[in-house]
Design an enzyme around this catalytic site. Structure first.
Site, PDB file in Angstrom:
ATOM      1  N   ARG A 203     -33.427  -4.443 -47.994  1.00 38.91           N
ATOM      2  CA  ARG A 203     -33.855  -3.379 -46.956  1.00 38.91           C
ATOM      3  C   ARG A 203     -33.129  -2.418 -45.976  1.00 38.91           C
ATOM      4  O   ARG A 203     -31.863  -3.035 -45.656  1.00 38.91           O
ATOM      5  CB  ARG A 203     -33.973  -4.310 -45.668  1.00 38.91           C
ATOM      6  CG  ARG A 203     -35.362  -5.310 -45.156  1.00 38.91           C
ATOM      7  CD  ARG A 203     -35.081  -6.163 -44.507  1.00 38.91           C
ATOM      8  NE  ARG A 203     -36.308  -7.240 -44.778  1.00 38.91           N
ATOM      9  CZ  ARG A 203     -37.211  -8.164 -43.892  1.00 38.91           C
ATOM     10  NH1 ARG A 203     -36.832  -7.936 -42.775  1.00 38.91           N
ATOM     11  NH2 ARG A 203     -38.281  -9.114 -44.356  1.00 38.91           N
TER      12      ARG A 203
ATOM     13  N   THR B  94     -44.597 -10.583 -24.827  1.00 39.24           N
ATOM     14  CA  THR B  94     -43.422  -9.508 -25.571  1.00 39.24           C
ATOM     15  C   THR B  94     -43.041  -8.521 -24.460  1.00 39.24           C
ATOM     16  O   THR B  94     -44.971  -7.553 -24.262  1.00 39.24           O
ATOM     17  CB  THR B  94     -42.614  -8.958 -26.735  1.00 39.24           C
ATOM     18  OG1 THR B  94     -41.297  -8.909 -26.920  1.00 39.24           O
ATOM     19  CG2 THR B  94     -44.282  -8.399 -27.181  1.00 39.24           C
TER      20      THR B  94
ATOM     21  N   SER C 268     -49.694 -10.725 -36.776  1.00 39.85           N
ATOM     22  CA  SER C 268     -49.549  -9.217 -36.647  1.00 39.85           C
ATOM     23  C   SER C 268     -48.806  -8.308 -38.234  1.00 39.85           C
ATOM     24  O   SER C 268     -48.904  -7.268 -37.944  1.00 39.85           O
ATOM     25  CB  SER C 268     -47.467  -8.873 -36.642  1.00 39.85           C
ATOM     26  OG  SER C 268     -46.780  -9.949 -37.624  1.00 39.85           O
TER      27      SER C 268
ATOM     28  N   HIS D 265     -49.220  -9.322 -30.208  1.00 42.25           N
ATOM     29  CA  HIS D 265     -48.991  -8.440 -30.163  1.00 42.25           C
ATOM     30  C   HIS D 265     -50.902  -8.134 -29.843  1.00 42.25           C
ATOM     31  O   HIS D 265     -51.525  -6.721 -30.801  1.00 42.25           O
ATOM     32  CB  HIS D 265     -49.997  -8.061 -32.027  1.00 42.25           C
ATOM     33  CG  HIS D 265     -48.453  -8.160 -33.306  1.00 42.25           C
ATOM     34  ND1 HIS D 265     -47.666  -7.465 -33.471  1.00 42.25           N
ATOM     35  CD2 HIS D 265     -47.440  -8.971 -33.029  1.00 42.25           C
ATOM     36  CE1 HIS D 265     -46.875  -7.665 -33.793  1.00 42.25           C
ATOM     37  NE2 HIS D 265     -46.682  -9.190 -33.824  1.00 42.25           N
TER      38      HIS D 265
ATOM     39  N   THR E  33     -41.293 -10.940 -45.118  1.00 39.57           N
ATOM     40  CA  THR E  33     -42.165 -10.880 -44.203  1.00 39.57           C
ATOM     41  C   THR E  33     -43.249 -10.876 -44.530  1.00 39.57           C
ATOM     42  O   THR E  33     -44.101 -11.088 -43.161  1.00 39.57           O
ATOM     43  CB  THR E  33     -42.155  -9.645 -43.572  1.00 39.57           C
ATOM     44  OG1 THR E  33     -40.427  -9.074 -43.454  1.00 39.57           O
ATOM     45  CG2 THR E  33     -42.913  -9.055 -41.966  1.00 39.57           C
TER      46      THR E  33
ATOM     47  N   SER F 288     -48.646 -26.494 -36.648  1.00 37.47           N
ATOM     48  CA  SER F 288     -48.296 -25.223 -36.766  1.00 37.47           C
ATOM     49  C   SER F 288     -48.915 -24.509 -37.362  1.00 37.47           C
ATOM     50  O   SER F 288     -49.200 -25.173 -38.943  1.00 37.47           O
ATOM     51  CB  SER F 288     -47.450 -25.326 -36.510  1.00 37.47           C
ATOM     52  OG  SER F 288     -46.404 -23.416 -36.599  1.00 37.47           O
TER      53      SER F 288
ATOM     54  N   LYS G 253     -43.532  -4.580 -28.085  1.00 36.31           N
ATOM     55  CA  LYS G 253     -44.141  -4.488 -28.010  1.00 36.31           C
ATOM     56  C   LYS G 253     -45.267  -2.831 -27.018  1.00 36.31           C
ATOM     57  O   LYS G 253     -44.978  -2.061 -26.621  1.00 36.31           O
ATOM     58  CB  LYS G 253     -44.923  -4.785 -28.910  1.00 36.31           C
ATOM     59  CG  LYS G 253     -43.890  -5.255 -30.139  1.00 36.31           C
ATOM     60  CD  LYS G 253     -44.584  -6.294 -30.877  1.00 36.31           C
ATOM     61  CE  LYS G 253     -43.090  -6.639 -31.343  1.00 36.31           C
ATOM     62  NZ  LYS G 253     -43.558  -8.227 -31.868  1.00 36.31           N
TER      63      LYS G 253
ATOM     64  N   THR H 273     -27.391 -18.134 -21.840  1.00 36.83           N
ATOM     65  CA  THR H 273     -27.784 -16.285 -22.501  1.00 36.83           C
ATOM     66  C   THR H 273     -27.586 -14.780 -20.735  1.00 36.83           C
ATOM     67  O   THR H 273     -28.040 -15.646 -20.012  1.00 36.83           O
ATOM     68  CB  THR H 273     -28.394 -15.741 -22.957  1.00 36.83           C
ATOM     69  OG1 THR H 273     -28.138 -13.869 -24.054  1.00 36.83           O
ATOM     70  CG2 THR H 273     -29.625 -15.996 -22.714  1.00 36.83           C
ATOM     71  N   THR H 274     -26.974 -14.318 -20.859  1.00 36.87           N
ATOM     72  CA  THR H 274     -27.130 -13.338 -20.169  1.00 36.87           C
ATOM     73  C   THR H 274     -28.878 -13.109 -19.658  1.00 36.87           C
ATOM     74  O   THR H 274     -29.404 -12.648 -20.827  1.00 36.87           O
ATOM     75  CB  THR H 274     -26.180 -12.285 -20.254  1.00 36.87           C
ATOM     76  OG1 THR H 274     -25.119 -12.395 -20.404  1.00 36.87           O
ATOM     77  CG2 THR H 274     -26.446 -10.566 -18.798  1.00 36.87           C
TER      78      THR H 274
HETATM   79  C1  LIG Z   1     -42.317  -9.700 -32.996  1.00 36.14           C
HETATM   80  C2  LIG Z   1     -43.081 -10.795 -32.806  1.00 36.14           C
HETATM   81  C3  LIG Z   1     -42.227 -12.069 -31.879  1.00 36.14           C
HETATM   82  C4  LIG Z   1     -41.074 -11.605 -30.998  1.00 36.14           C
HETATM   83  O1  LIG Z   1     -40.744 -10.396 -30.273  1.00 36.14           O
HETATM   84  P1  LIG Z   1     -39.888  -9.605 -29.508  1.00 36.14           P
HETATM   85  O2  LIG Z   1     -39.993  -9.623 -28.222  1.00 36.14           O
HETATM   86  O3  LIG Z   1     -39.474  -8.644 -30.741  1.00 36.14           O
HETATM   87  O4  LIG Z   1     -38.640 -10.549 -30.429  1.00 36.14           O
HETATM   88  C5  LIG Z   1     -43.063 -13.379 -31.706  1.00 36.14           C
HETATM   89  N1  LIG Z   1     -43.903 -13.374 -32.100  1.00 36.14           N
HETATM   90  C6  LIG Z   1     -45.153 -12.303 -33.237  1.00 36.14           C
HETATM   91  C7  LIG Z   1     -45.951 -13.364 -33.266  1.00 36.14           C
HETATM   92  C8  LIG Z   1     -43.685 -11.171 -33.705  1.00 36.14           C
HETATM   93  O5  LIG Z   1     -44.206 -10.182 -34.329  1.00 36.14           O
END
Ligand SMILES: *Cc1c(COP(=O)(O)O)cnc(C)c1O
Length: 404
Positions: free
Chosen positions: A21, A244, A188, A216, A362, A136, A247, A276-277
């Site tokens: 990469r 998240t 994704s 996503h 990936t 899963s 995104k 964690t902070t």
């Molecule tokens: C990107 C991603 C995550 C992780 O989210 P981040 O906020 O980037 O750490 C979790 N699940 C899927 C399906 C993703 O594509």
């Protein structure tokens, strides 16, 4: 042991199969997305970004930037601690309320990323619910897989989006064991969408909890950006909705939304939450502004879908192979790591188009691709330029056109 020599020999294997990469060194231009300045050894130039997960361009939305600046002026840079030890700002509390409301749940819990949200939540549920079996989906994201692995509980991997295989595995399990079904809404890499309702029906039939990764989809689907489950009227049927802020919401951080008791349980037992902070208050403030904007405005979503439609039409016109799917992700399948990288390199150098190659691990070997993510900020001229570039490279490539 000569450690560096060991590292180098392992890296050489990645170089040999074309999967090493290389990061593009970018400065995104606020106000001018999808433009970015790319820095390279031979100088800098502007490129059009075609592979960002900032799906709606909220990372440059004036409301988001203003909220972040105001929070820095108000509270400074960092949060100053873990959530438990001085690091819970009023912005964190307000953001969790906003997220719970977005998904129609009692509570929400913030994490430093979506990755950590998945890892910590699935890890904690799997490790602490006696006898839990996690079912899963085979295409689940690495963060879910790592969480399930860390949990050390029993697991069954069901074929991707395959309800019959899921049901067979549920039926084969001990009826008295507690169960959890973990899956995503929009996947994704292929951009396909899970049959959420049918999975919830199976969950009801077999007494399982449901855990849905909407990473996503949040911001992008549903009348208020609540994701596919919101669009389909299914939010209340899911035990946990995970998302998240990094995104479509354009900022950073991850979360779960669920019952008060489940969130409190994860808050109280998850190492990845506790030790964690917490996120900087400015990130929480930016996320609130972004979520609130997308709850009440559909124009970004409408323009986004319009960009997706326009690029698909142009790709089809020239027989350029992309996966048909019901989402906003447009995978251009090359099927070979070296060719994928070659196309990406030339796009960048000669056409000033930035489209990162997606290679193993990936995606599976043989399905290497360029993952096009259209954005409301892409103009018609941007689309035409990309498609013309792909046309000329694709005909130069030794692969048959139109065969994915
Ligand atoms: C990107 C991603 C995550 C992780 O989210 P981040 O906020 O980037 O750490 C979790 N699940 C899927 C399906 C993703 O594509």
């Amino acid at each position: 042991m000569d450690f560096d020599r060991f590292f180098q020999s392992q890296l050489q294997r990645l170089h040999d199969d074309g999967s090493y990469r290389v990061f593009a060194d970018l400065e995104r231009k606020q106000g001018l997305y999808p433009l970015a300045t790319r820095h390279a050894a031979n100088g800098s130039n502007d490129v059009t970004v075609w592979c960002s997960n900032d799906y709606l361009g909220m990372g440059q939305h004036p409301k988001v930037l203003a909220a972040m600046k105001a929070a820095i002026e108000c509270c400074g840079a960092g949060s100053g601690g873990t959530r438990n030890i001085s690091g819970t700002s009023h912005y964190h509390v307000a953001l969790e309320r906003e997220l719970a409301e977005l998904h129609g749940k009692d509570s929400a819990l913030l994490f430093t990323s979506g990755y950590v949200a998945n890892w910590a939540t699935l890890g904690t549920l799997g490790a602490r619910i006696p006898g839990l079996i996690i079912f899963s989906d085979a295409s689940n994201h690495a963060s879910m897989i790592e969480g399930i692995r860390y949990a050390g509980c029993a697991k069954a991997i069901w074929r991707h989006n395959d309800l019959r295989d899921l049901e067979a595995k549920l039926a084969a399990a001990n009826p008295t064991s507690p169960k959890l079904i973990a899956f995503e809404s929009v996947y994704s890499m292929d951009g396909d969408i899970a049959p959420i309702k049918e999975i919830c029906d199976l969950a009801d039939k077999y007494g399982a909890m449901t855990y849905l990764d909407e990473v996503h989809a949040v911001g992008v689907y549903g009348p208020r950006g609540g994701g596919i489950a919101e669009r389909e009227g299914l939010m209340e049927r899911l035990t946990v909705i995970e998302g998240t802020l990094a995104k479509a919401f354009g900022v950073m951080g991850g979360y779960i939304a669920a019952s008060r008791q489940l969130c409190d349980f994860v808050r109280s037992f998850a190492s990845g939450f506790i030790f964690t902070t917490s996120l900087p208050p400015s990130l929480a403030a930016g996320a609130i502004a972004s979520i609130q904007h997308l709850k009440t405005n559909s124009s970004e979503r409408v323009r986004h879908q319009e960009s997706v439609r326009r690029i698909r039409v142009q790709l089809n016109r020239y027989g350029l192979p992309h996966l048909e799917n019901p989402s906003h992700i447009v995978p251009f399948i090359v099927g070979d790591a070296a060719k994928c990288k070659w196309i990406s390199d030339i796009l960048l150098e000669d056409f000033h188009v930035y489209l990162q190659p997606i290679n193993y691990p990936t995606v599976p070997k043989g399905t290497e691709r360029l993952r096009i993510t259209p954005n409301p900020t892409h103009s018609e001229a941007d689309i035409t330029h990309l498609v013309n570039a792909l046309r000329s490279l694709w005909s130069n490539c030794a692969l048959a056109r139109g065969v994915a």
